[in-house]
Design a protein around this motif. Structure first.
Motif, PDB file in Angstrom:
ATOM      1  N   ASN A 131       0.862  -1.170   0.000  1.00 51.09           N
ATOM      2  CA  ASN A 131       0.000   0.000   0.000  1.00 51.09           C
ATOM      3  C   ASN A 131       0.904   1.226   0.000  1.00 51.09           C
ATOM      4  O   ASN A 131       1.706   1.405   0.911  1.00 51.09           O
ATOM      5  CB  ASN A 131      -0.920  -0.010   1.231  1.00 51.09           C
ATOM      6  N   ASN A 582      -5.101   5.193   3.007  1.00 48.45           N
ATOM      7  CA  ASN A 582      -5.393   3.988   2.245  1.00 48.45           C
ATOM      8  C   ASN A 582      -5.518   4.335   0.772  1.00 48.45           C
ATOM      9  O   ASN A 582      -6.361   5.137   0.384  1.00 48.45           O
ATOM     10  CB  ASN A 582      -6.678   3.340   2.762  1.00 48.45           C
ATOM     11  N   ASN A 639      -1.670  -4.583   7.591  1.00 48.21           N
ATOM     12  CA  ASN A 639      -2.359  -4.740   6.322  1.00 48.21           C
ATOM     13  C   ASN A 639      -3.517  -5.713   6.501  1.00 48.21           C
ATOM     14  O   ASN A 639      -3.331  -6.813   7.018  1.00 48.21           O
ATOM     15  CB  ASN A 639      -1.397  -5.257   5.256  1.00 48.21           C
ATOM     16  N   ASN A 641      -6.336  -7.886   4.614  1.00 44.56           N
ATOM     17  CA  ASN A 641      -6.690  -8.424   3.308  1.00 44.56           C
ATOM     18  C   ASN A 641      -8.094  -9.012   3.341  1.00 44.56           C
ATOM     19  O   ASN A 641      -8.426  -9.800   4.221  1.00 44.56           O
ATOM     20  CB  ASN A 641      -5.699  -9.513   2.880  1.00 44.56           C
ATOM     21  N   GLY A 650      -6.889  -4.979  -0.276  1.00 46.49           N
ATOM     22  CA  GLY A 650      -6.249  -4.902   1.024  1.00 46.49           C
ATOM     23  C   GLY A 650      -6.204  -3.460   1.464  1.00 46.49           C
ATOM     24  O   GLY A 650      -6.057  -2.558   0.652  1.00 46.49           O
ATOM     25  N   TYR A 651      -6.412  -3.222   2.734  1.00 48.90           N
ATOM     26  CA  TYR A 651      -6.362  -1.858   3.233  1.00 48.90           C
ATOM     27  C   TYR A 651      -5.629  -1.847   4.574  1.00 48.90           C
ATOM     28  O   TYR A 651      -5.344  -2.887   5.161  1.00 48.90           O
ATOM     29  CB  TYR A 651      -7.761  -1.257   3.357  1.00 48.90           C
ATOM     30  N   LEU A 652      -5.302  -0.663   5.017  1.00 44.37           N
ATOM     31  CA  LEU A 652      -4.515  -0.500   6.235  1.00 44.37           C
ATOM     32  C   LEU A 652      -5.410  -0.206   7.427  1.00 44.37           C
ATOM     33  O   LEU A 652      -6.417   0.478   7.305  1.00 44.37           O
ATOM     34  CB  LEU A 652      -3.517   0.642   6.060  1.00 44.37           C
TER      35      LEU A 652
END
Length: 848
Positions: A131, A582, A639, A641, A650-652
């Motif tokens: 990311n 993100n 992270n 998923n 996938g994001y933080l």
């Protein structure tokens, strides 16, 4: 010890260390003759270049610039591993990933150049898909220039003189803040004495490599250096669908430098480099399946049987795959830098101005099978980066200090395309009710939702077009003071003031196979069931997240030099890793609106403790360094998923707390010029202290999400209810082996060959690491077993710069996996990347 066979050492810092194998066994130098020393001194004067007097992992007096001034590694109160160019050759370390054999606390994972993580002591970057919206915790510097793209770590080293791996926070000494450590790479500099080197290697797997460098004066005040490296190798995995080997290597790199020295106290160095990779990459092989909570008829075995599909091999070490989507890993990195070093009497003023770019052209097979499920997955990206660092170094009798300022600007643009094919409907869509499906059926029952799953046209041609950009600005003031309270005791405080600002944009547009847009509020007449099914795979979204913040950090180190050969030190650091945004989309609420609060992630707050001892004994023939450390991180950037194909890549998110602690040792022994040996090791205990809302592992995913008052089912029970998220507090961080060790030795004897005096030598380098988790949330299906590797080299070298040797890496052909990945869709598919098999070859080097 007296230097012997110096020219081999000068040339051997083999610039571009490309293939693991070939370099695997470059000869170990002994030291430098007067001419070589003069050239090295000129290079050092040109730019604080670290010069290895004699050692690498073998120990000896090593000059480093870890604290922005030249001093021996044994006098630096930092946990540091130093590797010179020839030691890199010996282990076949052609890029950062291969350094793990010599620096056990360094972790490197890469499914492709963009999705690469470089961590130290288990921390640095979150494990999983990359990311762009966060910083790397491990800084990579080449000749003082910060490389923000971790993809650079997959390129061949180019004309490297020395590499310093600094463990622990380094923000008060380095331009970009780094909370886990830094990899400080120094290349060979232009010299006012003419010199050159060339090297050719060949090996199995059609391995070929050529490297060369030449340096010398253009006038009394101008010197130049040019280095080039080219590497090619056949892949290690055979794709039966395309009849091609994948995971190949096809690298080329060139670096040029001009040094202008109008006076003895002013050096101006202009450098430029260009590097390209055009490998047939990157793929994976089938490893296993594991039961999830998806209905049994929607798991891998049933779905594969329904479509008459079988993988070419269920043994990952047959190295066979059948990926049917295009594979590409086009990767180009380059840039230019201007470094000015001015000795102004009481101190030295240094300015580094740099521009770098990165162009990434990927194509992947995101379903990991030979079925046309995901037929296209490509997210090409372009980056421009500008940095300016200005620092002043002062060295006095009682006080040394460094003051610096740093500015950084980065712009990244990404254009993504993801498409599904005719096999996707059956593979991706869930049946509406298990009760609707007759026993033994593969998922096509009489209900409307089951019919959707068995109608290829529902998802065939479904395409998401992603557009995103990131503007990343950072500025900092930093400084560190070293006060010699007495001749034996020193204290070293450091501070950093940092400002970060990130502005992002993310847009996803979705289109059906006929080109019509897929919307949450579709036009009248749209089939609602089909529209809903498509939105479950690709959902349109647009967000513009922003983040900005000031941070202040500091550290304090106390050093006690008990004897000239015994040093004790202790460090405390209070630091941070900048917050982020993100860049790959965010979750949505019940009304399908993006949850904007998830668009940003908080800064990490880091408390770091470290203590160590550095000792030399037996008349400095032996070295032993010990380090104990503990790092606590609040708001750890993790992270997350999503298990489905395309809802989110996938994001933080922020985990509550992470802790890593352990003990490290570095030891070497040199009883004579005929024998040297080393051993480096680390015990690392890295875990999530608190992460109560983590993504669930595959065995707890795939079923209907449990609602209020409902109890999730047991792991791996098909059709059971699945938790919305999982508490993984107390579990190990991904990618971290508790034990990691590297060790090696070299013996030589003086002799002659074909009338030339020289040395026959034989060397061994080995490494071992225990098992590690290969999924952000530990899973029973994704533990990679521990393994050990052995490399051998044998050859003959002469005083006048000739070196001929044979090498073999992974000599015992050990089967091992570098990484495991969970297939999308919660079907239970687990794929992996096998490590290199046994490779062997020969190398000829000349230096003049």
């Amino acid at each position: 010890m007296t230097a012997k066979y110096p020219s081999a050492r000068r040339r051997a810092p083999a610039t571009a260390i490309t293939l693991s194998l070939l370099l695997a066994f470059a000869a170990q130098p002994a030291a430098a003759d007067e001419g070589a020393a003069a050239g090295n001194e000129a290079a050092a004067a040109a730019d604080d270049t670290a010069t290895q007097v004699e050692g690498g992992s073998y120990g000896g007096e090593i000059i480093v610039t870890a604290r922005r001034r030249q001093e021996t590694a044994q006098d630096v109160p930092i946990a540091i591993s130093v590797v010179d160019g020839e030691q890199i050759d010996n282990t076949g370390a052609f890029n950062v990933g291969r350094l793990t054999q010599l620096a056990p606390t360094l972790q490197f994972y890469s499914s492709n150049p963009r999705n690469t993580a470089v961590n130290i002591r288990g921390i640095g970057a979150p494990f999983g898909l990359t990311n762009d919206g966060i910083e790397q915790g491990v800084g990579i510097y080449v000749d003082d220039v910060y490389y923000s793209r971790v993809a650079s770590s997959t390129f061949d080293f180019l004309d490297v003189d020395q590499i310093e791996v600094l463990r622990g926070p380094q923000g008060t000494l380095y331009g970009k803040n780094t909370t886990a450590g830094a990899i400080n790479i120094t290349t060979n500099q232009p010299t006012f004495d003419f010199e050159g080197k060339a090297e050719v290697s060949i090996g199995n797997l059609d391995f070929k490599q050529a490297k060369a460098a030449i340096s010398g004066p253009l006038s009394d005040t101008l010197a130049a250096r040019v280095a080039i490296s080219a590497t090619s190798r056949r892949g290690t995995i055979y794709n039966v669908t395309t009849d091609r080997w994948i995971q190949s290597q096809d690298n080329i790199g060139i670096r040029g430098q001009l040094l202008w020295r109008p006076t003895e106290n002013l050096d101006v160095t202009l450098s430029g480099d260009w590097n390209r990779q055009e490998a047939v990459c990157c793929g994976s092989v089938f490893v296993r399946t594991g039961a999830t909570q998806r209905p049994i008829n929607r798991q891998y075995a049933a779905l594969a049987a329904a479509q008459g599909y079988a993988v070419p091999s269920t043994n990952p070490y047959d190295r066979l795959t059948d990926l049917d989507a295009n594979l590409n890993a086009g990767n180009e990195i380059g840039g230019a830098a201007l470094r000015v070093k001015w000795d102004i009497g009481p101190g030295t003023l240094t300015s580094i101005t740099a521009w770098r770019y990165w162009d990434w052209q990927p194509e992947n097979d995101r379903d990991f099978t030979g079925l046309p499920i995901v037929t296209k997955s490509q997210n090409p990206s372009q980056q421009d980066q500008y940095t300016q660092e200005l620092r002043y170094n002062y060295t006095g009798d009682r006080f040394d200090f460094v003051l610096g300022g740093f500015y950084y600007y980065q712009r990244i643009d990404t254009q993504g395309t993801e498409s599904h094919g005719p096999a996707s409907s059956r593979w991706t869509l869930n049946p509406g009710s298990v009760a609707d499906v007759p026993p033994g059926s593969t998922g096509c029952g009489p209900s409307a939702s089951n019919q959707l799953a068995c109608t290829p046209g529902v998802l065939d041609g479904l395409t998401a077009i992603n557009t995103q950009y990131l503007k990343n600005t950072s500025a900092a003031l930093f400084g560190q003071l070293s006060w010699k309270v007495t001749d034996q005791f020193s204290i070293q405080p450091g501070v950093r003031l940092n400002y970060d600002k990130k502005e992002g944009f993310y847009q996803r547009l979705v289109f059906a196979g006929d080109g019509s847009p897929v919307l949450f509020n579709p036009p009248a007449g749209t089939n609602a069931a089909i529209n809903t099914a498509r939105l479950g795979v690709f959902a349109p979204q647009e967000i513009s997240p922003t983040f900005s913040d000031w941070n202040f950090s500091y550290d304090l180190t106390a050093t006690y030099k008990a004897t000239p050969d015994l040093l004790f030190y202790a460090t405390y650091a209070k630091t941070f890793k900048s917050g982020g945004i993100n860049q790959n989309g965010v979750p949505t609420d019940a009304s399908n609106n993006p949850i904007l609060a998830a668009g940003t992630v908080k800064p990490e707050s880091v408390n770091h403790f470290e203590a160590g001892v550095k000792a030399e004994f037996w008349d400095r023939r032996a070295t032993l360094n010990l380090t104990a450390f503990r790092t606590d991180i609040k708001n750890y950037q993790a992270n997350v998923n999503n298990g489905q194909f395309g809802v989110l890549r996938g994001y933080l998110a922020n985990a509550g707390k992470v802790r890593t602690q352990g003990i490290e040792f570095d030891a070497s022994i040199r009883p004579s010029e005929r024998f040297r040996a080393y051993a480096n090791g680390a015990y690392t205990d890295a875990k999530y202290v608190k992460f109560v809302d983590a993504p669930c592992p595959p065995e707890l995913s795939g079923g209907t999400t449990a609602g209020a008052g409902q109890t999730p089912g047991a792991p791996g029970i098909p059709g059971a209810l699945s938790p919305a998220n999982c508490d993984i507090s107390g579990q190990r961080l991904p990618g971290v082996s508790k034990w990691a060790i590297s060790f090696g030795a070299e013996a030589n004897t003086e002799s002659s060959l074909f009338g030339k005096d020289g040395q026959f030598y034989f060397g061994y380098d080995g490494s071992y690491r225990s098992n590690f988790s290969s999924n952000p949330s530990p899973s029973a299906y994704t533990w990679v077993d521990g393994y050990s590797l052995s490399n051998f080299r044998a050859g003959f070298r002469t005083e006048d710069g000739l070196d001929v040797f044979a090498w073999v890496r992974n000599a015992f052909d050990r089967n091992y996996l570098e990484q495991l990945s969970v297939g999308p869709g919660n079907t239970g598919l687990i794929v992996g990347l096998p490590g290199d098999p046994r490779t062997w070859g020969g190398t000829i080097k000349i230096a003049f």
